[in-house]
Write an enzyme that holds these catalytic residues in place. Sequence first.
Site, PDB file in Angstrom:
ATOM      1  CD  GLU A  57       3.807   1.260  -5.591  1.00 30.62           C
ATOM      2  OE1 GLU A  57       4.026   0.710  -4.480  1.00 30.62           O
ATOM      3  OE2 GLU A  57       4.706   1.491  -6.427  1.00 30.62           O
ATOM      4  CD  GLU A  62       7.947   2.907 -10.725  1.00 26.97           C
ATOM      5  OE1 GLU A  62       8.693   2.894  -9.728  1.00 26.97           O
ATOM      6  OE2 GLU A  62       7.367   1.888 -11.169  1.00 26.97           O
TER       7      GLU A  62
END
Length: 308
Positions: free
Chosen positions: A188, A193
Amino acid sequence: MSFPKRPKRRSLLVIGAAAVAVMTSAGCTTELPGAAAGVTQPRAGQVVDTNAIGMSGANSVRAAATTFSDDFDGAAGADVDSGKWQHETGDGVNNHERQFYTAGTANAALDGDGHLVITAKKENPANYNCWYGSCQYTSARLNTAGKFTQRYGHFEARMKLPRGQGMWPAFWLLGDNIGSAGWPSCGEIDVMENIGREPGTVHGSMHGPGYSGGNPLTAAYPLPGGQSFADDFHTFAVDWSPNAVTFSVDGQAYETRTPADTNGNQWVFDHPFYIILNLAVGGDWPGDPDGNTQFPQQLVVDYVHVSA
């Protein structure tokens, strides 16, 4: 809510730490001058392997072939292009999130000015069942699985983030072998974020076996002078080559990760990944919204571009 459309532009891409390549303008579908012979934009669903078109690592200088482009042009209220994106639905049990992801345009729609707007709303809890009972919030999560995947290259999105405690917007990549390898062995890459209690900071992270969950390879990028990522659009990107991933904000590289950073664990960033855009509410990392969190909140996406 209306947002200004970006000007037409040509941008410079930094490949790894040193090389510079020129990105084509959005929508190019023909062979690029200086690119490898026969390189064209793929159709939706095509898996792109940049090794096959001359990807030669962090120090190469070459023209960048556009492999995926969405500028979200369309009528206000329209759904995303189903040839490029699909909706994920359901609740956020994995991270104890508080939202229910819906399909259709209730929580993700074009605004008519060239943006995708993902909206988190406070809802009637009786309408949505979640892992903890009744969901108080709805939002949206979109991905390109089965429509576009790519190994290596430049992945970029220009976005304006939401604000408020409990908000958790993300632009990220997930290994397309998750069905067989599972997570985190699929890999990932969290290009961006943000959690609402840190309005001026974004995080770039990588998850794999032995470095996942609360212990990823990660770094943070703070805006100077107390600015917030909710105040204006910013560009978030990664440059991914066989042995390095470099994270940047507005063209400023702030983190590079290599296999040496895994401390002997497997480097699993050697196969195609797909793209995800989502706006979560609550969860283990950001915590729940509080009395000061206003709804609705919006993640506004100006474009997503990928080049080889």
